[in-house]
Design a protein around this motif. Structure first.
Motif, PDB file in Angstrom:
ATOM      1  N   ILE A 187       0.803  -1.213   0.028  1.00 36.30           N
ATOM      2  CA  ILE A 187      -0.016   0.042   0.124  1.00 36.30           C
ATOM      3  C   ILE A 187       0.780   1.254   0.183  1.00 36.30           C
ATOM      4  O   ILE A 187       0.382   2.343  -0.864  1.00 36.30           O
ATOM      5  CB  ILE A 187      -0.851  -0.133   1.294  1.00 36.30           C
ATOM      6  CG1 ILE A 187      -2.116  -1.173   1.270  1.00 36.30           C
ATOM      7  CG2 ILE A 187      -1.647   1.458   1.489  1.00 36.30           C
ATOM      8  CD1 ILE A 187      -2.650  -1.240   2.352  1.00 36.30           C
ATOM      9  N   LEU A 188       1.906   1.230   0.939  1.00 37.49           N
ATOM     10  CA  LEU A 188       2.764   2.414   0.889  1.00 37.49           C
ATOM     11  C   LEU A 188       3.741   2.418  -0.101  1.00 37.49           C
ATOM     12  O   LEU A 188       3.746   3.496  -0.776  1.00 37.49           O
ATOM     13  CB  LEU A 188       3.778   2.315   2.158  1.00 37.49           C
ATOM     14  CG  LEU A 188       2.915   2.148   3.618  1.00 37.49           C
ATOM     15  CD1 LEU A 188       4.040   2.048   4.671  1.00 37.49           C
ATOM     16  CD2 LEU A 188       2.319   3.694   3.847  1.00 37.49           C
TER      17      LEU A 188
ATOM     18  N   ARG B 224      -6.368   2.953   7.406  1.00 35.21           N
ATOM     19  CA  ARG B 224      -7.593   1.982   7.619  1.00 35.21           C
ATOM     20  C   ARG B 224      -6.879   0.286   7.615  1.00 35.21           C
ATOM     21  O   ARG B 224      -7.587  -0.600   8.592  1.00 35.21           O
ATOM     22  CB  ARG B 224      -8.418   1.926   6.424  1.00 35.21           C
ATOM     23  CG  ARG B 224      -9.242   3.241   6.202  1.00 35.21           C
ATOM     24  CD  ARG B 224     -10.521   3.084   5.443  1.00 35.21           C
ATOM     25  NE  ARG B 224      -9.843   2.762   3.939  1.00 35.21           N
ATOM     26  CZ  ARG B 224      -9.643   3.742   3.125  1.00 35.21           C
ATOM     27  NH1 ARG B 224      -9.819   4.901   3.202  1.00 35.21           N
ATOM     28  NH2 ARG B 224      -9.350   3.197   1.792  1.00 35.21           N
ATOM     29  N   PHE B 225      -6.122  -0.012   6.858  1.00 38.43           N
ATOM     30  CA  PHE B 225      -5.465  -1.239   6.996  1.00 38.43           C
ATOM     31  C   PHE B 225      -4.407  -1.441   8.469  1.00 38.43           C
ATOM     32  O   PHE B 225      -4.931  -2.481   9.156  1.00 38.43           O
ATOM     33  CB  PHE B 225      -4.432  -1.768   6.146  1.00 38.43           C
ATOM     34  CG  PHE B 225      -3.741  -2.888   6.077  1.00 38.43           C
ATOM     35  CD1 PHE B 225      -4.528  -4.140   5.450  1.00 38.43           C
ATOM     36  CD2 PHE B 225      -2.569  -3.408   6.925  1.00 38.43           C
ATOM     37  CE1 PHE B 225      -3.772  -5.414   5.631  1.00 38.43           C
ATOM     38  CE2 PHE B 225      -1.853  -4.407   6.844  1.00 38.43           C
ATOM     39  CZ  PHE B 225      -2.553  -5.347   6.209  1.00 38.43           C
TER      40      PHE B 225
ATOM     41  N   ILE C 254      -0.636  10.254  -2.686  1.00 38.50           N
ATOM     42  CA  ILE C 254      -0.016   9.876  -1.355  1.00 38.50           C
ATOM     43  C   ILE C 254      -1.215   9.989  -0.396  1.00 38.50           C
ATOM     44  O   ILE C 254      -1.150   9.314   0.479  1.00 38.50           O
ATOM     45  CB  ILE C 254       0.976  11.005  -1.073  1.00 38.50           C
ATOM     46  CG1 ILE C 254       2.083  10.900  -2.120  1.00 38.50           C
ATOM     47  CG2 ILE C 254       1.313  10.939   0.419  1.00 38.50           C
ATOM     48  CD1 ILE C 254       2.692   9.674  -2.193  1.00 38.50           C
ATOM     49  N   GLN C 255      -2.225  10.935  -0.466  1.00 35.60           N
ATOM     50  CA  GLN C 255      -3.210  10.893   0.678  1.00 35.60           C
ATOM     51  C   GLN C 255      -4.002   9.654   0.484  1.00 35.60           C
ATOM     52  O   GLN C 255      -4.437   9.214   1.376  1.00 35.60           O
ATOM     53  CB  GLN C 255      -4.038  12.070   0.337  1.00 35.60           C
ATOM     54  CG  GLN C 255      -5.254  12.266   1.431  1.00 35.60           C
ATOM     55  CD  GLN C 255      -4.665  12.593   2.852  1.00 35.60           C
ATOM     56  OE1 GLN C 255      -3.762  13.464   2.936  1.00 35.60           O
ATOM     57  NE2 GLN C 255      -4.972  11.488   3.614  1.00 35.60           N
ATOM     58  N   ILE C 256      -4.368   9.091  -0.590  1.00 32.49           N
ATOM     59  CA  ILE C 256      -5.150   8.017  -0.846  1.00 32.49           C
ATOM     60  C   ILE C 256      -4.487   6.896  -0.281  1.00 32.49           C
ATOM     61  O   ILE C 256      -4.979   6.141   0.433  1.00 32.49           O
ATOM     62  CB  ILE C 256      -5.469   7.804  -2.491  1.00 32.49           C
ATOM     63  CG1 ILE C 256      -6.480   8.798  -3.006  1.00 32.49           C
ATOM     64  CG2 ILE C 256      -6.017   6.238  -2.565  1.00 32.49           C
ATOM     65  CD1 ILE C 256      -6.462   8.800  -4.488  1.00 32.49           C
ATOM     66  N   ALA C 257      -3.177   6.723  -0.394  1.00 32.45           N
ATOM     67  CA  ALA C 257      -2.449   5.525  -0.097  1.00 32.45           C
ATOM     68  C   ALA C 257      -2.103   5.553   1.550  1.00 32.45           C
ATOM     69  O   ALA C 257      -2.453   4.645   2.167  1.00 32.45           O
ATOM     70  CB  ALA C 257      -1.082   5.572  -0.561  1.00 32.45           C
ATOM     71  N   ARG C 258      -1.949   7.016   2.103  1.00 32.86           N
ATOM     72  CA  ARG C 258      -1.901   7.091   3.482  1.00 32.86           C
ATOM     73  C   ARG C 258      -3.191   6.820   4.268  1.00 32.86           C
ATOM     74  O   ARG C 258      -3.227   5.832   5.192  1.00 32.86           O
ATOM     75  CB  ARG C 258      -1.683   8.514   3.721  1.00 32.86           C
ATOM     76  CG  ARG C 258      -0.256   8.853   3.588  1.00 32.86           C
ATOM     77  CD  ARG C 258       0.970   8.223   4.247  1.00 32.86           C
ATOM     78  NE  ARG C 258       0.630   8.388   5.662  1.00 32.86           N
ATOM     79  CZ  ARG C 258       1.325   7.484   6.636  1.00 32.86           C
ATOM     80  NH1 ARG C 258       2.513   7.095   6.238  1.00 32.86           N
ATOM     81  NH2 ARG C 258       1.130   7.780   7.918  1.00 32.86           N
ATOM     82  N   ASP C 259      -4.264   7.000   3.577  1.00 39.20           N
ATOM     83  CA  ASP C 259      -5.711   6.599   4.033  1.00 39.20           C
ATOM     84  C   ASP C 259      -6.061   5.106   4.084  1.00 39.20           C
ATOM     85  O   ASP C 259      -6.632   4.516   5.180  1.00 39.20           O
ATOM     86  CB  ASP C 259      -6.820   7.342   3.168  1.00 39.20           C
ATOM     87  CG  ASP C 259      -6.765   8.826   3.671  1.00 39.20           C
ATOM     88  OD1 ASP C 259      -6.217   9.294   4.410  1.00 39.20           O
ATOM     89  OD2 ASP C 259      -7.523   9.601   2.617  1.00 39.20           O
ATOM     90  N   ARG C 260      -5.626   4.356   2.853  1.00 42.22           N
ATOM     91  CA  ARG C 260      -5.511   3.275   3.028  1.00 42.22           C
ATOM     92  C   ARG C 260      -4.798   2.280   4.114  1.00 42.22           C
ATOM     93  O   ARG C 260      -5.133   1.364   4.569  1.00 42.22           O
ATOM     94  CB  ARG C 260      -5.200   2.553   1.464  1.00 42.22           C
ATOM     95  CG  ARG C 260      -6.246   3.004   0.475  1.00 42.22           C
ATOM     96  CD  ARG C 260      -5.991   2.191  -0.826  1.00 42.22           C
ATOM     97  NE  ARG C 260      -6.231   0.933  -0.687  1.00 42.22           N
ATOM     98  CZ  ARG C 260      -5.818  -0.350  -1.435  1.00 42.22           C
ATOM     99  NH1 ARG C 260      -4.971   0.253  -2.346  1.00 42.22           N
ATOM    100  NH2 ARG C 260      -5.956  -1.302  -1.067  1.00 42.22           N
ATOM    101  N   PHE C 261      -3.445   2.752   3.992  1.00 44.11           N
ATOM    102  CA  PHE C 261      -2.668   2.432   5.125  1.00 44.11           C
ATOM    103  C   PHE C 261      -3.076   2.397   6.592  1.00 44.11           C
ATOM    104  O   PHE C 261      -3.205   1.469   7.437  1.00 44.11           O
ATOM    105  CB  PHE C 261      -1.158   3.091   5.034  1.00 44.11           C
ATOM    106  CG  PHE C 261      -0.221   2.697   6.151  1.00 44.11           C
ATOM    107  CD1 PHE C 261       0.418   1.472   6.007  1.00 44.11           C
ATOM    108  CD2 PHE C 261       0.107   3.662   6.945  1.00 44.11           C
ATOM    109  CE1 PHE C 261       1.005   1.092   7.018  1.00 44.11           C
ATOM    110  CE2 PHE C 261       0.923   3.345   7.976  1.00 44.11           C
ATOM    111  CZ  PHE C 261       1.587   2.151   7.994  1.00 44.11           C
TER     112      PHE C 261
END
Length: 208
Positions: free
Chosen positions: A164-165, A204-205, A195-202
């Motif tokens: 994800i990161l 949540r995970f 970057i924001q999308i990936a950080r949000d997914r990270f």
């Protein structure tokens, strides 16, 4: 306002760069060393014997401490007016069009997740991120998130977290941007969103 910069004559780059070098008490050799650009290439570009390279212009602008659009204009690129209103109109045009959307970025991130699981993808991030990061001037939330993402990527022992990161870091490193990076800061809008999308997914995970 078009997002495609067109080059037009005349080339005033040589006078502009030499003037700034004189003010900074900096030699052309020093500029070449700091930017990582061969001095001969800079000389040919300044004299008009070599086509102006947007990436080189961006790097030179950072080291010279001048707005990048100043060098682009001097090199004969039509970058339009560097005003807030232009930037806002440009962003609105992109957001309302098919060329720039959150969905398109999410699709790219999904593709990069698989690549981030490979040794090749990991090595690319580790080797190229610091170099690309140095090309981004200034400070702010986007850069803070970017730096933290790289730290988290290096520290994580989870394949899922690293994928994800890594997807966000690969988006940044591989320059698949809808808007060219050398139009700073507009050029980093989709990077920031990725970057924001990936950080949000990270986040949540990690909260699972």
């Amino acid at each position: 306002m078009s997002n495609k910069m067109e080059r037009k004559e005349p080339n005033q780059l040589e006078d502009t760069v030499k003037s700034v070098l004189k003010k900074r008490s900096m030699s052309l050799r020093t500029l070449g060393k700091r930017t990582g650009i061969d001095v001969a290439s800079i000389s040919r570009m300044l004299s008009g014997k070599q086509k102006a390279n947007p990436d080189y212009l961006q790097r030179m602008a950072v080291e010279l401490g001048v707005p990048s659009d100043e060098l682009f204009r001097a090199a004969g690129f039509d970058v339009g007016r560097a005003t807030s209103a232009d930037s806002i109109d440009f962003v609105r045009e992109l957001l309302n069009g098919q060329r720039f959307s959150k969905q398109a970025i999410e699709l790219e991130l999904t593709k990069y997740e698989d690549y981030a699981r490979t040794n090749e993808g990991v090595n690319l991030i580790v080797e190229k991120f610091p170099e690309k990061r140095q090309q981004v001037p200034g400070t702010g939330p986007f850069l803070d998130q970017l730096d933290q993402m790289f730290i988290d990527f290096l520290k994580s022992n989870s394949d899922e977290e690293r994928s994800i990161l890594g997807s966000g870091l690969l988006y940044f490193v591989l320059s698949t941007d809808v808007i060219p990076d050398y139009i700073f800061p507009i050029g980093y809008i989709d990077d920031a969103l990725a970057i924001q999308i990936a950080r949000d997914r990270f986040s949540r995970f990690s909260a699972r």
